[in-house]
Design a protein around this motif. Structure first.
Motif, PDB file in Angstrom:
ATOM      1  N   ARG A 172      -3.527   5.462  -3.629  1.00 46.00           N
ATOM      2  CA  ARG A 172      -2.613   4.575  -3.747  1.00 46.00           C
ATOM      3  C   ARG A 172      -1.581   4.941  -4.850  1.00 46.00           C
ATOM      4  O   ARG A 172      -2.102   5.559  -5.574  1.00 46.00           O
ATOM      5  CB  ARG A 172      -2.660   3.124  -3.760  1.00 46.00           C
ATOM      6  CG  ARG A 172      -3.097   2.593  -2.392  1.00 46.00           C
ATOM      7  CD  ARG A 172      -3.325   1.120  -2.238  1.00 46.00           C
ATOM      8  NE  ARG A 172      -4.517   0.728  -1.293  1.00 46.00           N
ATOM      9  CZ  ARG A 172      -5.018  -0.411  -1.115  1.00 46.00           C
ATOM     10  NH1 ARG A 172      -4.453  -1.430  -2.046  1.00 46.00           N
ATOM     11  NH2 ARG A 172      -5.750  -0.638  -0.165  1.00 46.00           N
TER      12      ARG A 172
ATOM     13  N   SER B 220      -9.769   1.535   6.337  1.00 49.46           N
ATOM     14  CA  SER B 220      -9.622   0.808   7.533  1.00 49.46           C
ATOM     15  C   SER B 220      -8.988   1.675   8.689  1.00 49.46           C
ATOM     16  O   SER B 220      -9.757   1.399   9.815  1.00 49.46           O
ATOM     17  CB  SER B 220      -8.630  -0.355   7.306  1.00 49.46           C
ATOM     18  OG  SER B 220      -9.100  -1.122   6.277  1.00 49.46           O
TER      19      SER B 220
ATOM     20  N   GLN C  71       0.865  -1.152  -0.111  1.00 49.81           N
ATOM     21  CA  GLN C  71      -0.046   0.010  -0.168  1.00 49.81           C
ATOM     22  C   GLN C  71       0.905   1.212   0.056  1.00 49.81           C
ATOM     23  O   GLN C  71       0.830   1.947   1.072  1.00 49.81           O
ATOM     24  CB  GLN C  71      -0.894   0.095   1.262  1.00 49.81           C
ATOM     25  CG  GLN C  71      -1.841  -1.021   1.261  1.00 49.81           C
ATOM     26  CD  GLN C  71      -3.025  -0.935   2.120  1.00 49.81           C
ATOM     27  OE1 GLN C  71      -2.902  -0.058   2.768  1.00 49.81           O
ATOM     28  NE2 GLN C  71      -3.917  -2.063   2.300  1.00 49.81           N
TER      29      GLN C  71
ATOM     30  N   GLU D 268     -15.684   1.063   4.272  1.00 57.78           N
ATOM     31  CA  GLU D 268     -15.158  -0.109   5.389  1.00 57.78           C
ATOM     32  C   GLU D 268     -16.584  -0.438   6.133  1.00 57.78           C
ATOM     33  O   GLU D 268     -17.584   0.440   6.338  1.00 57.78           O
ATOM     34  CB  GLU D 268     -14.283   0.861   6.274  1.00 57.78           C
ATOM     35  CG  GLU D 268     -13.400   0.109   7.238  1.00 57.78           C
ATOM     36  CD  GLU D 268     -12.443  -0.571   6.637  1.00 57.78           C
ATOM     37  OE1 GLU D 268     -12.091  -0.331   5.308  1.00 57.78           O
ATOM     38  OE2 GLU D 268     -11.660  -1.605   7.294  1.00 57.78           O
TER      39      GLU D 268
ATOM     40  N   GLN E 274     -11.890   2.152  11.081  1.00 58.85           N
ATOM     41  CA  GLN E 274     -12.176   1.339  12.181  1.00 58.85           C
ATOM     42  C   GLN E 274     -11.711   2.127  13.487  1.00 58.85           C
ATOM     43  O   GLN E 274     -12.373   1.951  14.566  1.00 58.85           O
ATOM     44  CB  GLN E 274     -11.391   0.215  12.017  1.00 58.85           C
ATOM     45  CG  GLN E 274     -11.952  -0.833  10.705  1.00 58.85           C
ATOM     46  CD  GLN E 274     -11.448  -1.996  10.701  1.00 58.85           C
ATOM     47  OE1 GLN E 274     -11.054  -2.636  11.661  1.00 58.85           O
ATOM     48  NE2 GLN E 274     -11.371  -2.590   9.507  1.00 58.85           N
TER      49      GLN E 274
HETATM   50  N1  DAH Z   1      -7.972  -2.342   3.833  1.00 53.45           N
HETATM   51  C1  DAH Z   1      -7.937  -3.680   3.050  1.00 53.45           C
HETATM   52  C2  DAH Z   1      -7.235  -3.147   1.443  1.00 53.45           C
HETATM   53  O1  DAH Z   1      -7.683  -1.993   1.526  1.00 53.45           O
HETATM   54  C3  DAH Z   1      -9.178  -4.266   2.985  1.00 53.45           C
HETATM   55  C4  DAH Z   1      -9.804  -4.931   3.966  1.00 53.45           C
HETATM   56  C5  DAH Z   1      -9.315  -6.227   4.385  1.00 53.45           C
HETATM   57  C6  DAH Z   1     -10.393  -4.151   4.892  1.00 53.45           C
HETATM   58  C7  DAH Z   1      -9.770  -6.879   5.615  1.00 53.45           C
HETATM   59  C8  DAH Z   1     -10.945  -4.770   6.023  1.00 53.45           C
HETATM   60  C9  DAH Z   1     -10.506  -6.176   6.489  1.00 53.45           C
HETATM   61  O2  DAH Z   1     -11.694  -4.194   6.922  1.00 53.45           O
HETATM   62  O3  DAH Z   1     -11.025  -6.821   7.456  1.00 53.45           O
HETATM   63  O4  DAH Z   1      -6.736  -3.684   1.088  1.00 53.45           O
END
Ligand code: DAH
Length: 346
Positions: free
Chosen positions: A209, A178, A156, A224, A181
């Motif tokens: 990104r 994320s 990332q 999310e 969260q």
């Molecule tokens: N944040 C991750 C991404 O952008 C995707 C993701 C995976 C989010 C697992 C989540 C998770 O909440 O539990 O690649």
């Protein structure tokens, strides 16, 4: 030789008639009605007259003046009418042409998806949260169990706004939703522990990104999801997400597959794939989302006891969902602003 009053009127009328525009008419006016004009001269000439003569002469001169003023007004009106007619002729409009209309904006297809996702999750009790796109390194990575030098960070790569942002750690454009969260859970952790109110939220938004091709854009959208309580399991994730997909794609015969994967912030982790049973994508499995059971270290960073609180999270690409819903092959179409493309969704 002094002119008769009639001659003066006649010559004023002729002069006025010869003027082709307003400025020359004003010049001509001065010649008769101005301080050194003919009428003023006439008035001066009265000085030597007897009172009786003054009366008759004065009345005659006034009539003369009135006549000249009338001629001036008539010419002024005529010139104004000419000017207006010329203007109207020059700006002539075809009143039979159809109207141009104002044009109507439409909602961008990705925003349509965003709204739909909010509607569906809102209907099953998920709160909707919003957070910063310029994010602290800690929220974007470290708090999600992805410390500095962790190899998962390289998946990332992003745009760094300030290398010494907060506490010597960088500020960056968030690479996923994320971090929301962590932000949301920390804000509501006390509701969980004191009121027994679960954390149940989605957070849609823009993410960034260093990526650019037909299926990746440097800016894209994710949503999310997070549900934390005392007994939220992977089975709940499967139920909630499968139901969401069926409602989003308006199809009950979708198959959903949870394929083992890795994310630092979930354990176990799964990628969610979807199979189309009908339509142009019939028979194909397509990846829609990352997901998993929230890692105990992350629950701890929420400010909650991982021995007691457990739940799931997911992060889905809004462009991806939109591409699948409408059968769009190239993600760049969303950001080119081509009306021929956008109008199809208005
Ligand atoms: N944040 C991750 C991404 O952008 C995707 C993701 C995976 C989010 C697992 C989540 C998770 O909440 O539990 O690649």
């Amino acid at each position: 030789m002094t002119q008769s009053l009639e001659q003066i009127i006649a010559s004023a009328s002729a002069d006025f008639a010869a003027c082709a525009d307003a400025p020359s008419l004003e010049n001509a006016k001065a010649k008769y009605l101005g301080k050194t004009g003919a009428v003023t001269d006439l008035l001066k000439g009265m000085a030597t007259l007897s009172p009786e003569e003054k009366k008759t002469r004065g009345a005659e001169i006034n009539r003369t003046k009135d006549a000249i003023e009338a001629a001036l007004r008539a010419r002024r009106d005529a010139l104004a009418a000419d000017a207006l007619n010329a203007k109207l002729a020059a700006e002539s409009i075809d009143v039979t042409l159809p109207g141009r209309g104002k044009g109507q904006g439409g909602i961008h297809p990705v925003i349509r998806t965003w709204q739909r996702v909010e509607e569906i999750f809102g209907s099953i009790g998920f709160d909707v949260a919003d957070g910063p796109e310029i994010e602290a390194d800690w929220f974007n990575f470290t708090a999600l169990n992805n410390p500095p030098n962790h190899p998962a960070r390289s998946m990332q790569d992003t745009f760094y706004v300030d290398m010494n942002g907060t506490d010597g750690l960088p500020l960056l454009l968030r690479t996923h939703t994320s971090p929301m969260q962590v932000r949301y859970a920390r804000m509501h952790a006390s509701d969980v522990t004191t009121k027994g109110k679960p954390i149940k939220v989605i957070a849609p938004g823009r993410t960034y990104r260093v990526d650019s091709d037909a299926t990746h854009s440097p800016m894209f959208h994710q949503v999310e999801g997070l549900w934390i309580d005392e007994n939220i399991s992977f089975a709940d994730l499967k139920g909630v997400y499968t139901d969401f997909l069926r409602r989003f794609f308006e199809s009950d015969d979708l198959q959903v597959r949870f394929r083992p994967s890795y994310f630092p912030f979930t354990e176990p982790s799964a990628e969610i794939d979807m199979k189309f049973e009908s339509g142009p994508l019939k028979g194909k499995w397509l990846e829609i989302s990352g997901s998993g059971q929230v890692h105990p270290s992350v629950v701890r960073n929420f400010g909650l006891d991982p021995e007691r609180y457990i739940g799931f999270a997911f992060g889905s690409g809004l462009e991806r969902l939109t591409m699948l819903r409408y059968g769009i092959g190239d993600l760049r179409l969303f950001f080119e602003g081509d009306l021929r493309f956008l109008k199809q969704f208005a």
